[in-house]
Design a protein around this motif. Structure first.
Motif, PDB file in Angstrom:
ATOM      1  N   TYR A 234       0.854  -1.195   0.000  1.00 45.76           N
ATOM      2  CA  TYR A 234       0.000   0.000   0.000  1.00 45.76           C
ATOM      3  C   TYR A 234       0.891   1.246   0.000  1.00 45.76           C
ATOM      4  CZ  TYR A 234      -2.750  -3.812   1.937  1.00 45.76           C
ATOM      5  OH  TYR A 234      -3.333  -5.032   2.167  1.00 45.76           O
ATOM      6  N   PRO A 235       1.462   1.592  -1.130  1.00 47.69           N
ATOM      7  CA  PRO A 235       2.451   2.672  -1.182  1.00 47.69           C
ATOM      8  C   PRO A 235       1.910   4.042  -0.805  1.00 47.69           C
ATOM      9  CG  PRO A 235       1.807   1.988  -3.386  1.00 47.69           C
ATOM     10  CD  PRO A 235       1.244   0.984  -2.442  1.00 47.69           C
ATOM     11  N   HIS A 236       0.590   4.213  -0.803  1.00 45.56           N
ATOM     12  CA  HIS A 236       0.023   5.535  -0.515  1.00 45.56           C
ATOM     13  C   HIS A 236      -0.672   5.604   0.844  1.00 45.56           C
ATOM     14  CE1 HIS A 236       0.948   6.441  -4.657  1.00 45.56           C
ATOM     15  NE2 HIS A 236       0.204   5.440  -5.064  1.00 45.56           N
ATOM     16  N   LEU A 237      -0.530   4.582   1.655  1.00 46.58           N
ATOM     17  CA  LEU A 237      -1.207   4.564   2.958  1.00 46.58           C
ATOM     18  C   LEU A 237      -0.223   4.629   4.120  1.00 46.58           C
ATOM     19  CD1 LEU A 237      -4.011   1.896   2.364  1.00 46.58           C
ATOM     20  CD2 LEU A 237      -4.165   4.393   2.214  1.00 46.58           C
ATOM     21  N   GLY A 238       0.874   5.299   3.918  1.00 49.88           N
ATOM     22  CA  GLY A 238       1.893   5.383   4.959  1.00 49.88           C
ATOM     23  C   GLY A 238       1.434   6.093   6.220  1.00 49.88           C
ATOM     24  N   GLN A 239       0.424   6.961   6.104  1.00 50.26           N
ATOM     25  CA  GLN A 239      -0.061   7.700   7.277  1.00 50.26           C
ATOM     26  C   GLN A 239      -1.448   7.218   7.723  1.00 50.26           C
ATOM     27  OE1 GLN A 239       1.946  10.210   8.765  1.00 50.26           O
ATOM     28  NE2 GLN A 239       3.386   9.242   7.345  1.00 50.26           N
ATOM     29  N   ALA A 240      -1.924   6.146   7.125  1.00 49.03           N
ATOM     30  CA  ALA A 240      -3.291   5.689   7.417  1.00 49.03           C
ATOM     31  C   ALA A 240      -3.480   5.297   8.878  1.00 49.03           C
ATOM     32  CB  ALA A 240      -3.652   4.514   6.520  1.00 49.03           C
ATOM     33  N   HIS A 241      -2.415   4.836   9.538  1.00 55.39           N
ATOM     34  CA  HIS A 241      -2.546   4.421  10.934  1.00 55.39           C
ATOM     35  C   HIS A 241      -2.813   5.600  11.873  1.00 55.39           C
ATOM     36  CE1 HIS A 241       1.619   5.714  10.559  1.00 55.39           C
ATOM     37  NE2 HIS A 241       1.688   5.812  11.877  1.00 55.39           N
ATOM     38  N   LEU A 242      -2.639   6.815  11.378  1.00 56.16           N
ATOM     39  CA  LEU A 242      -2.868   8.010  12.194  1.00 56.16           C
ATOM     40  C   LEU A 242      -4.312   8.501  12.110  1.00 56.16           C
ATOM     41  CD1 LEU A 242       0.356  10.015  11.225  1.00 56.16           C
ATOM     42  CD2 LEU A 242       0.001   8.574  13.249  1.00 56.16           C
ATOM     43  N   LEU A 243      -5.076   7.963  11.177  1.00 56.69           N
ATOM     44  CA  LEU A 243      -6.430   8.471  10.952  1.00 56.69           C
ATOM     45  C   LEU A 243      -7.351   8.266  12.149  1.00 56.69           C
ATOM     46  CD1 LEU A 243      -7.040   7.371   7.249  1.00 56.69           C
ATOM     47  CD2 LEU A 243      -6.568   9.672   8.090  1.00 56.69           C
ATOM     48  N   ALA A 244      -7.253   7.105  12.784  1.00 61.16           N
ATOM     49  CA  ALA A 244      -8.166   6.794  13.882  1.00 61.16           C
ATOM     50  C   ALA A 244      -8.085   7.821  15.007  1.00 61.16           C
ATOM     51  CB  ALA A 244      -7.890   5.396  14.424  1.00 61.16           C
ATOM     52  N   GLU A 245      -6.876   8.251  15.351  1.00 58.51           N
ATOM     53  CA  GLU A 245      -6.736   9.213  16.446  1.00 58.51           C
ATOM     54  C   GLU A 245      -7.154  10.620  16.029  1.00 58.51           C
ATOM     55  OE1 GLU A 245      -2.137  10.730  16.315  1.00 58.51           O
ATOM     56  OE2 GLU A 245      -2.475   8.714  17.098  1.00 58.51           O
ATOM     57  N   ARG A 246      -7.352  10.829  14.742  1.00 57.07           N
ATOM     58  CA  ARG A 246      -7.810  12.129  14.235  1.00 57.07           C
ATOM     59  C   ARG A 246      -9.222  12.005  13.658  1.00 57.07           C
ATOM     60  NH1 ARG A 246      -2.242  13.741  10.937  1.00 57.07           N
ATOM     61  NH2 ARG A 246      -0.859  13.739  12.763  1.00 57.07           N
ATOM     62  N   ARG A 247      -9.976  11.083  14.237  1.00 57.68           N
ATOM     63  CA  ARG A 247     -11.295  10.754  13.695  1.00 57.68           C
ATOM     64  C   ARG A 247     -12.173  11.974  13.490  1.00 57.68           C
ATOM     65  NH1 ARG A 247     -16.143  10.520  15.636  1.00 57.68           N
ATOM     66  NH2 ARG A 247     -15.403  10.908  17.744  1.00 57.68           N
ATOM     67  N   ARG A 248     -12.306  12.793  14.519  1.00 57.23           N
ATOM     68  CA  ARG A 248     -13.225  13.932  14.419  1.00 57.23           C
ATOM     69  C   ARG A 248     -12.797  14.897  13.322  1.00 57.23           C
ATOM     70  NH1 ARG A 248     -15.508  17.559  19.471  1.00 57.23           N
ATOM     71  NH2 ARG A 248     -16.843  18.934  18.222  1.00 57.23           N
ATOM     72  N   GLU A 249     -11.524  15.203  13.292  1.00 56.74           N
ATOM     73  CA  GLU A 249     -11.010  16.130  12.277  1.00 56.74           C
ATOM     74  C   GLU A 249     -11.238  15.582  10.873  1.00 56.74           C
ATOM     75  OE1 GLU A 249      -6.661  17.844  10.772  1.00 56.74           O
ATOM     76  OE2 GLU A 249      -6.848  16.798  12.695  1.00 56.74           O
ATOM     77  N   VAL A 250     -10.943  14.306  10.685  1.00 57.06           N
ATOM     78  CA  VAL A 250     -11.076  13.694   9.354  1.00 57.06           C
ATOM     79  C   VAL A 250     -12.539  13.598   8.938  1.00 57.06           C
ATOM     80  CG1 VAL A 250     -10.738  11.579   8.028  1.00 57.06           C
ATOM     81  CG2 VAL A 250      -8.925  12.401   9.538  1.00 57.06           C
ATOM     82  N   ASP A 251     -13.374  13.057   9.813  1.00 55.44           N
ATOM     83  CA  ASP A 251     -14.770  12.820   9.445  1.00 55.44           C
ATOM     84  C   ASP A 251     -15.548  14.120   9.277  1.00 55.44           C
ATOM     85  OD1 ASP A 251     -14.240  10.146   9.487  1.00 55.44           O
ATOM     86  OD2 ASP A 251     -15.136   9.772  11.448  1.00 55.44           O
ATOM     87  N   GLU A 252     -15.341  15.066  10.164  1.00 54.66           N
ATOM     88  CA  GLU A 252     -16.044  16.338  10.025  1.00 54.66           C
ATOM     89  C   GLU A 252     -15.539  17.109   8.809  1.00 54.66           C
ATOM     90  OE1 GLU A 252     -15.995  18.569  13.629  1.00 54.66           O
ATOM     91  OE2 GLU A 252     -17.231  17.105  14.714  1.00 54.66           O
ATOM     92  N   GLY A 253     -14.246  17.012   8.537  1.00 56.78           N
ATOM     93  CA  GLY A 253     -13.704  17.669   7.354  1.00 56.78           C
ATOM     94  C   GLY A 253     -14.256  17.064   6.078  1.00 56.78           C
ATOM     95  N   ALA A 254     -14.390  15.745   6.061  1.00 52.82           N
ATOM     96  CA  ALA A 254     -14.942  15.074   4.890  1.00 52.82           C
ATOM     97  C   ALA A 254     -16.399  15.464   4.687  1.00 52.82           C
ATOM     98  CB  ALA A 254     -14.829  13.559   5.056  1.00 52.82           C
ATOM     99  N   PHE A 255     -17.156  15.553   5.775  1.00 56.43           N
ATOM    100  CA  PHE A 255     -18.562  15.947   5.671  1.00 56.43           C
ATOM    101  C   PHE A 255     -18.691  17.358   5.101  1.00 56.43           C
ATOM    102  CE2 PHE A 255     -22.467  17.815   7.409  1.00 56.43           C
ATOM    103  CZ  PHE A 255     -23.403  16.895   6.957  1.00 56.43           C
ATOM    104  N   GLU A 256     -17.894  18.268   5.608  1.00 52.63           N
ATOM    105  CA  GLU A 256     -17.968  19.650   5.137  1.00 52.63           C
ATOM    106  C   GLU A 256     -17.514  19.753   3.684  1.00 52.63           C
ATOM    107  OE1 GLU A 256     -18.849  23.535   4.932  1.00 52.63           O
ATOM    108  OE2 GLU A 256     -19.354  22.172   6.578  1.00 52.63           O
ATOM    109  N   THR A 257     -16.494  19.013   3.302  1.00 51.17           N
ATOM    110  CA  THR A 257     -16.031  19.013   1.914  1.00 51.17           C
ATOM    111  C   THR A 257     -17.132  18.513   0.975  1.00 51.17           C
ATOM    112  OG1 THR A 257     -13.724  18.652   2.567  1.00 51.17           O
ATOM    113  CG2 THR A 257     -14.319  18.085   0.310  1.00 51.17           C
ATOM    114  N   GLY A 258     -17.752  17.409   1.340  1.00 50.46           N
ATOM    115  CA  GLY A 258     -18.819  16.868   0.521  1.00 50.46           C
ATOM    116  C   GLY A 258     -20.035  17.771   0.469  1.00 50.46           C
TER     117      GLY A 258
END
Length: 221
Positions: free
Chosen positions: A177-201
């Protein structure tokens, strides 16, 4: 002294207990036996208020819908005046709806069936459709907008994108998975990621609707 009487069984108490069970364990955990035990009553007594388990779940779903703010649709105007713009109203409503669902994702499958006969759900649908037609959208387009927004909001509440990745760097070998080097950090940034995705969409949806709205209002030759 007289022993304190148990609180009378009511629809509200049943809905509250069922909602807590859904939140904690999911839809399949709800049964009349478990609800009766939680409420300290006999199972048949529940049928004085609800005929079926599905009716109870429908009431739980409607209680969640009732928490959605609809006041932004009271002042929608399509003419660019001082009243709230339809786009601003949809934006505010979408966030209120998502916030109402944030703590109750397990009830989303029931809400996804549509409002049916649920009063709060029907008020919600009526408010969105009414505001869009008042703003100048043709009825057919207003119906599609209500459906589109519901798909998007309910879909965003089903599960967390960020929590779908484990907090383990070794799980995402760069060889595989050459493009998922930072994927393990997503869980601890759940709120930032999910709310950002909602607002983007949401912004993308509203931008697209704005283009359609302007095209509909242009005079035809």
């Amino acid at each position: 002294m007289a022993r304190p009487r148990k609180p009378l069984l009511s629809r509200d108490r049943i809905v509250e207990a069922a909602g807590a069970l859904v939140d904690a364990e999911g839809l399949e955990a709800v049964s009349t036996r478990r609800l009766a035990a939680a409420l300290g009553v006999s199972g048949p007594s529940l049928y004085n208020h609800f005929r079926t388990k599905d009716a109870i779940l429908e009431a739980v779903a409607d209680a969640v819908s009732a928490r959605v703010d609809l006041s932004m649709f009271d002042a929608v105007d399509g003419g660019g005046g001082a009243r709230r713009d339809w786009r601003e109203a949809l934006h505010a409503w979408a966030h209120s709806y998502r916030d109402a669902l944030a703590d109750h994702p397990n009830i989303v499958p029931v809400l996804a069936r549509g409002p049916g006969r649920r009063p709060a759900g029907l008020r919600l649908a009526d408010a969105v459709f009414g505001a869009m037609t008042e703003a100048g959208w043709p009825p057919a387009h207003a119906t599609r907008i209500g459906a589109l927004m519901r798909y998007f909001i309910l879909g965003s509440a089903v599960a967390s994108f960020a929590r779908g990745f484990v907090d383990d760097e070794a799980a995402y070998d760069p060889v595989d998975y050459p493009h998922l080097g930072q994927a393990h950090l997503l869980a601890e940034r759940r709120r930032e990621v999910d709310e950002g995705a909602f607002e983007t969409g949401l912004t993308a949806l509203l931008d697209g609707l704005s283009l359609q709205y302007e095209a509909l209002r242009e005079p035809r030759t």
